[in-house]
Design a protein around this motif. Structure first.
Motif, PDB file in Angstrom:
ATOM      1  N   GLY A 233      71.134  43.074  45.731  1.00 47.67           N
ATOM      2  CA  GLY A 233      70.441  43.527  46.932  1.00 47.67           C
ATOM      3  C   GLY A 233      69.357  44.550  46.699  1.00 47.67           C
ATOM      4  O   GLY A 233      68.734  45.014  47.666  1.00 47.67           O
ATOM      5  N   SER A 235      65.977  46.091  46.388  1.00 51.39           N
ATOM      6  CA  SER A 235      64.678  45.594  46.863  1.00 51.39           C
ATOM      7  C   SER A 235      63.611  45.637  45.779  1.00 51.39           C
ATOM      8  O   SER A 235      62.619  44.903  45.849  1.00 51.39           O
ATOM      9  CB  SER A 235      64.226  46.407  48.080  1.00 51.39           C
ATOM     10  OG  SER A 235      64.104  47.782  47.754  1.00 51.39           O
ATOM     11  N   HIS A 256      77.164  39.802  45.473  1.00 46.45           N
ATOM     12  CA  HIS A 256      76.627  41.020  46.072  1.00 46.45           C
ATOM     13  C   HIS A 256      76.575  40.928  47.590  1.00 46.45           C
ATOM     14  O   HIS A 256      76.689  41.944  48.279  1.00 46.45           O
ATOM     15  CB  HIS A 256      75.237  41.294  45.503  1.00 46.45           C
ATOM     16  CG  HIS A 256      75.252  41.700  44.060  1.00 46.45           C
ATOM     17  ND1 HIS A 256      75.072  40.810  43.039  1.00 46.45           N
ATOM     18  CD2 HIS A 256      75.455  42.907  43.476  1.00 46.45           C
ATOM     19  CE1 HIS A 256      75.141  41.447  41.876  1.00 46.45           C
ATOM     20  NE2 HIS A 256      75.380  42.713  42.116  1.00 46.45           N
ATOM     21  N   LEU A 260      78.557  43.542  50.066  1.00 49.32           N
ATOM     22  CA  LEU A 260      77.997  44.286  51.190  1.00 49.32           C
ATOM     23  C   LEU A 260      78.950  44.257  52.382  1.00 49.32           C
ATOM     24  O   LEU A 260      79.167  45.274  53.047  1.00 49.32           O
ATOM     25  CB  LEU A 260      76.640  43.694  51.587  1.00 49.32           C
ATOM     26  CG  LEU A 260      75.471  43.914  50.624  1.00 49.32           C
ATOM     27  CD1 LEU A 260      74.242  43.175  51.117  1.00 49.32           C
ATOM     28  CD2 LEU A 260      75.167  45.394  50.468  1.00 49.32           C
ATOM     29  N   LYS A 367      74.474  48.224  60.456  1.00 48.81           N
ATOM     30  CA  LYS A 367      73.782  48.448  59.179  1.00 48.81           C
ATOM     31  C   LYS A 367      73.800  47.180  58.330  1.00 48.81           C
ATOM     32  O   LYS A 367      72.782  46.795  57.732  1.00 48.81           O
ATOM     33  CB  LYS A 367      74.466  49.594  58.429  1.00 48.81           C
ATOM     34  CG  LYS A 367      73.877  49.874  57.058  1.00 48.81           C
ATOM     35  CD  LYS A 367      74.639  50.993  56.366  1.00 48.81           C
ATOM     36  CE  LYS A 367      74.110  51.213  54.954  1.00 48.81           C
ATOM     37  NZ  LYS A 367      74.887  52.283  54.238  1.00 48.81           N
ATOM     38  N   LEU A 368      74.948  46.510  58.279  1.00 48.93           N
ATOM     39  CA  LEU A 368      75.042  45.258  57.531  1.00 48.93           C
ATOM     40  C   LEU A 368      74.105  44.209  58.114  1.00 48.93           C
ATOM     41  O   LEU A 368      73.461  43.454  57.367  1.00 48.93           O
ATOM     42  CB  LEU A 368      76.490  44.750  57.562  1.00 48.93           C
ATOM     43  CG  LEU A 368      76.755  43.385  56.909  1.00 48.93           C
ATOM     44  CD1 LEU A 368      76.452  43.436  55.424  1.00 48.93           C
ATOM     45  CD2 LEU A 368      78.207  42.961  57.141  1.00 48.93           C
ATOM     46  N   ARG A 370      71.241  44.659  59.659  1.00 50.43           N
ATOM     47  CA  ARG A 370      69.852  44.942  59.296  1.00 50.43           C
ATOM     48  C   ARG A 370      69.564  44.479  57.866  1.00 50.43           C
ATOM     49  O   ARG A 370      68.511  43.901  57.575  1.00 50.43           O
ATOM     50  CB  ARG A 370      69.568  46.429  59.447  1.00 50.43           C
ATOM     51  CG  ARG A 370      69.529  46.911  60.890  1.00 50.43           C
ATOM     52  CD  ARG A 370      68.958  48.309  60.991  1.00 50.43           C
ATOM     53  NE  ARG A 370      69.796  49.296  60.309  1.00 50.43           N
ATOM     54  CZ  ARG A 370      70.777  49.982  60.890  1.00 50.43           C
ATOM     55  NH1 ARG A 370      71.053  49.769  62.187  1.00 50.43           N
ATOM     56  NH2 ARG A 370      71.488  50.870  60.225  1.00 50.43           N
ATOM     57  N   THR A 371      70.521  44.726  56.965  1.00 55.36           N
ATOM     58  CA  THR A 371      70.327  44.311  55.574  1.00 55.36           C
ATOM     59  C   THR A 371      70.265  42.799  55.447  1.00 55.36           C
ATOM     60  O   THR A 371      69.385  42.248  54.776  1.00 55.36           O
ATOM     61  CB  THR A 371      71.467  44.867  54.697  1.00 55.36           C
ATOM     62  OG1 THR A 371      71.505  46.294  54.805  1.00 55.36           O
ATOM     63  CG2 THR A 371      71.266  44.476  53.244  1.00 55.36           C
ATOM     64  N   LEU A 372      71.192  42.113  56.096  1.00 49.54           N
ATOM     65  CA  LEU A 372      71.211  40.651  55.999  1.00 49.54           C
ATOM     66  C   LEU A 372      69.994  40.031  56.667  1.00 49.54           C
ATOM     67  O   LEU A 372      69.471  39.013  56.189  1.00 49.54           O
ATOM     68  CB  LEU A 372      72.491  40.105  56.629  1.00 49.54           C
ATOM     69  CG  LEU A 372      73.801  40.449  55.906  1.00 49.54           C
ATOM     70  CD1 LEU A 372      74.991  39.837  56.637  1.00 49.54           C
ATOM     71  CD2 LEU A 372      73.774  39.979  54.453  1.00 49.54           C
ATOM     72  N   ARG A 374      67.040  41.350  56.864  1.00 46.70           N
ATOM     73  CA  ARG A 374      65.884  41.587  55.989  1.00 46.70           C
ATOM     74  C   ARG A 374      65.877  40.642  54.798  1.00 46.70           C
ATOM     75  O   ARG A 374      64.817  40.229  54.321  1.00 46.70           O
ATOM     76  CB  ARG A 374      65.908  43.042  55.520  1.00 46.70           C
ATOM     77  CG  ARG A 374      64.678  43.444  54.720  1.00 46.70           C
ATOM     78  CD  ARG A 374      64.651  44.927  54.441  1.00 46.70           C
ATOM     79  NE  ARG A 374      65.786  45.360  53.643  1.00 46.70           N
ATOM     80  CZ  ARG A 374      66.790  46.084  54.090  1.00 46.70           C
ATOM     81  NH1 ARG A 374      66.827  46.446  55.373  1.00 46.70           N
ATOM     82  NH2 ARG A 374      67.786  46.443  53.297  1.00 46.70           N
ATOM     83  N   ARG A 375      67.050  40.265  54.302  1.00 44.98           N
ATOM     84  CA  ARG A 375      67.135  39.391  53.136  1.00 44.98           C
ATOM     85  C   ARG A 375      67.700  38.019  53.497  1.00 44.98           C
ATOM     86  O   ARG A 375      68.290  37.341  52.656  1.00 44.98           O
ATOM     87  CB  ARG A 375      68.044  40.048  52.078  1.00 44.98           C
ATOM     88  CG  ARG A 375      67.594  41.418  51.591  1.00 44.98           C
ATOM     89  CD  ARG A 375      66.310  41.342  50.800  1.00 44.98           C
ATOM     90  NE  ARG A 375      66.448  40.521  49.619  1.00 44.98           N
ATOM     91  CZ  ARG A 375      66.860  41.004  48.445  1.00 44.98           C
ATOM     92  NH1 ARG A 375      67.172  42.272  48.310  1.00 44.98           N
ATOM     93  NH2 ARG A 375      66.939  40.192  47.397  1.00 44.98           N
TER      94      ARG A 375
END
Length: 435
Positions: A233, A235, A256, A260, A367-368, A370-372, A374-375
């Motif tokens: 993960g 960036s 990974h 998360l 939070k999780l 937002r990360t997922l 974005r990716r």
């Protein structure tokens, strides 16, 4: 062995001296070593300056460490004849470069033995030095230089690479200096089903710059041949890939992604633990006792574990943990689904569910999400490319951990990189007949 034919014993052939341009003239066996007296086969009596023939002047001896037999160190005591030119009076000695490079202390056969011990048998450098009866520094410098020449500097080593994995690795545990390096792995054999992954290179530091610089140093044709880059993960790896390999598809591997979700589950469990009890988890606390069970896939839970989970979530105060656990289990199911299309649809549904409408209390899931989000493209790309995972990179990291423990730690990063490439570079004797 009824039809066996034995010939007269030949010490030269038995010890491999004929391949070094030497012949054995005697031997001395001692409790801790064996000494072989040798002579050079080629006379080499023609002057290199004027071309005239020389006459014998005297002899000198050269001592080399050789292949140990029965783990008994073997020393070659070579008698080297010196000549004097009859024309220009130039003095020279017989050429022994077939036996060893100039000023070397180990024979070429001894170097090959040490290199095979490091690459194939995974011996420590201390064990190789003991077998050759030389100092650790002598063995290390000579064997690593030979490995660099024969294997690491092989121009064909990077050919055929189409799938690359990148990850970080901690090469030492000290308070001073940078502890991390970036490892680049060839995942092409895993994707094609032709063999295990292999280490391509190791770069000091763990940053976008480190990986980007390494990619920029490769030729354009090699970079254009890269189809997929598997990563975690971070960036920085993603940005470096986009800039240097615009046609390659970045893939965030399942390990990974699931981690998360596991981290979000742990953070939620600890937060609820503090809110309910005012202290960290202790023995007897339900949330703390179930911490390992919560990380197990629902399809692998035993009957006893099922009862523990049901009892844990029967309490209304644990609802937030139950919601986070449910998302975590859906992520696991997506990767374990027998049909990749169904798995991709499940993972896309999870990302969509976490993108909006998550209650403010579930800060870990927000939070999780937002990360997922974005990716998302990198996460979903895994389902379209089978056998493309950074898992083999983690396996190579494990082999490097074993190497570091075998050597009782490293202080020199250059030595560590060379040893790591020899340990995990995928070199096999059948593919390198020179070994």
């Amino acid at each position: 062995m009824h039809d066996a034919t034995f010939t007269r014993p030949d010490l030269t052939t038995f010890t491999g001296l004929d391949a070094l341009g030497l012949a054995a003239t005697g031997q001395l066996l001692e409790p801790d070593r064996a000494v072989l007296a040798c002579r050079v086969l080629e006379p080499d009596d023609w002057c290199r300056r004027c071309g005239c023939q020389g006459v014998p002047r005297d002899t000198v001896t050269r001592q080399l460490a050789h292949v140990p037999f029965g783990w008994r160190p073997t020393i070659l005591l070579i008698t080297v004849r010196r000549y004097r030119c009859t024309g220009c009076s130039h003095v020279w000695r017989q050429d022994t470069t077939a036996a060893a490079p100039p000023r070397a202390k180990i024979s070429r056969a001894g170097l090959r033995w040490g290199l095979v011990g490091i690459v194939v048998q995974h011996l420590s450098m201390a064990r190789v030095a003991e077998g050759l009866a030389v100092s650790w520094n002598t063995a290390n410098d000579a064997v690593l230089a030979e490995g660099q020449r024969l294997l690491i500097d092989d121009p064909a080593r990077l050919e055929g690479v189409r799938v690359v994995g990148v990850d970080e690795h901690c090469w030492r545990h000290t308070r001073r200096g940078d502890k991390y390096v970036t490892v680049i792995i060839d995942l092409t054999p895993v994707r094609d089903g032709t063999g295990p992954a292999r280490l391509l290179d190791m770069v000091e530091g763990r940053s976008k710059k480190a990986f980007k610089t390494w990619l920029a140093e490769r030729d354009q044709a090699w970079r254009e041949g890269i189809e997929v880059v598997a990563m975690d993960g971070f960036s920085g790896f993603k940005t470096a890939t986009s800039e240097e390999l615009p046609d390659a598809v970045p893939v965030m591997d399942p390990f990974h992604v699931v981690r998360l979700g596991g981290e979000a589950l742990d953070e939620c469990r600890r937060r609820v633990q503090q809110e309910l009890h005012g202290h960290r988890g202790r023995k007897g606390d339900p949330l703390y006792s179930a911490r390992r069970t919560l990380h197990t896939g629902a399809d692998l839970l035993t009957d006893r574990q099922h009862e523990r989970v049901e009892k844990l979530f029967a309490t209304e105060q644990h609802t937030e943990v139950e919601c986070t656990w449910g998302i975590y289990q859906r992520m696991i199911y997506a990767y374990r689904a027998p049909d990749r299309t169904a798995g991709r649809a499940e993972m896309a549904s999870v990302i969509e569910a976490l993108s909006s409408g998550v209650p403010a209390r579930l800060v870990e899931l927000r939070k999780l999400g937002r990360t997922l989000a974005r990716r998302a493209c990198d996460v979903l790309a895994y389902f379209e490319r089978p056998r493309t995972s950074n898992g083999p990179s983690e396996a190579i990291n494990g082999r490097l951990e074993h190497l570091r423990g075998l050597a009782l730690g490293f202080r020199n990063l250059t030595h560590y990189i060379a040893r790591a490439l020899l340990e995990a570079g995928g070199f096999r004797p059948q593919l390198h007949p020179r070994l």
